[in-house]
Design a protein around this motif. Structure first.
Motif, mmCIF file in Angstrom:
data_model
loop_
_atom_site.group_PDB
_atom_site.id
_atom_site.type_symbol
_atom_site.label_atom_id
_atom_site.label_comp_id
_atom_site.label_asym_id
_atom_site.label_seq_id
_atom_site.Cartn_x
_atom_site.Cartn_y
_atom_site.Cartn_z
ATOM 1 N N MET A 1 0.816 -1.188 0.000
ATOM 2 C CA MET A 1 0.000 0.000 0.000
ATOM 3 C C MET A 1 0.867 1.263 0.000
ATOM 4 O O MET A 1 0.582 2.221 -0.720
ATOM 5 N N TYR A 2 1.906 1.270 0.815
ATOM 6 C CA TYR A 2 2.799 2.426 0.913
ATOM 7 C C TYR A 2 3.486 2.701 -0.419
ATOM 8 O O TYR A 2 3.641 3.862 -0.816
ATOM 9 N N GLN A 3 3.853 1.639 -1.131
ATOM 10 C CA GLN A 3 4.530 1.816 -2.422
ATOM 11 C C GLN A 3 3.597 2.425 -3.458
ATOM 12 O O GLN A 3 4.026 3.236 -4.288
ATOM 13 N N VAL A 4 2.328 2.088 -3.424
ATOM 14 C CA VAL A 4 1.357 2.635 -4.361
ATOM 15 C C VAL A 4 1.174 4.133 -4.110
ATOM 16 O O VAL A 4 1.176 4.945 -5.045
ATOM 17 N N VAL A 5 1.037 4.506 -2.855
ATOM 18 C CA VAL A 5 0.879 5.924 -2.510
ATOM 19 C C VAL A 5 2.133 6.700 -2.913
ATOM 20 O O VAL A 5 2.051 7.799 -3.464
ATOM 21 N N ARG A 6 3.276 6.121 -2.643
ATOM 22 C CA ARG A 6 4.537 6.780 -2.989
ATOM 23 C C ARG A 6 4.675 6.955 -4.497
ATOM 24 O O ARG A 6 5.105 8.011 -4.983
ATOM 25 N N ALA A 7 4.289 5.972 -5.279
ATOM 26 C CA ALA A 7 4.362 6.057 -6.738
ATOM 27 C C ALA A 7 3.409 7.123 -7.268
ATOM 28 O O ALA A 7 3.759 7.888 -8.174
ATOM 29 N N ARG A 8 2.214 7.186 -6.706
ATOM 30 C CA ARG A 8 1.250 8.195 -7.150
ATOM 31 C C ARG A 8 1.732 9.603 -6.789
ATOM 32 O O ARG A 8 1.583 10.536 -7.575
ATOM 33 N N ARG B 1 4.854 10.513 -6.450
ATOM 34 C CA ARG B 1 5.969 10.814 -7.355
ATOM 35 C C ARG B 1 5.454 11.235 -8.724
ATOM 36 O O ARG B 1 5.968 12.184 -9.341
#
Length: 69
Positions: free
Chosen positions: A1-8, A10
């Motif tokens: 979940m954290y990686q998805v938020v971080r990608a969005r 970015r």
């Protein structure tokens, strides 16, 4: 979940940065700016070369040239 938020996040930052790179004026804005500058210069020229203002400027220049050093 954290990686998805971080990608969005970015991707959003990259879009904002790309939009800022294209912050210049377009051709029509340049044309309007030039027309406004020329109009302002014409009005300023008429005011400065007009009677009372021209006489006042001449008096200022004469006083500056007549001053003692």
């Amino acid at each position: 979940m954290y990686q998805v938020v971080r990608a969005r996040l970015r991707a959003l930052v990259c879009r904002v940065a790309a939009a800022r790179r294209d912050a210049g004026m377009v051709t029509s804005e340049y044309a309007m700016g030039i027309i406004a500058a020329v109009g302002f210069a014409a009005v300023l020229y008429k005011v400065v070369t007009g009677g009372p203002v021209g006489a006042a400027l001449q008096n200022v220049v004469k006083q500056a040239l007549d001053g003692r050093m």
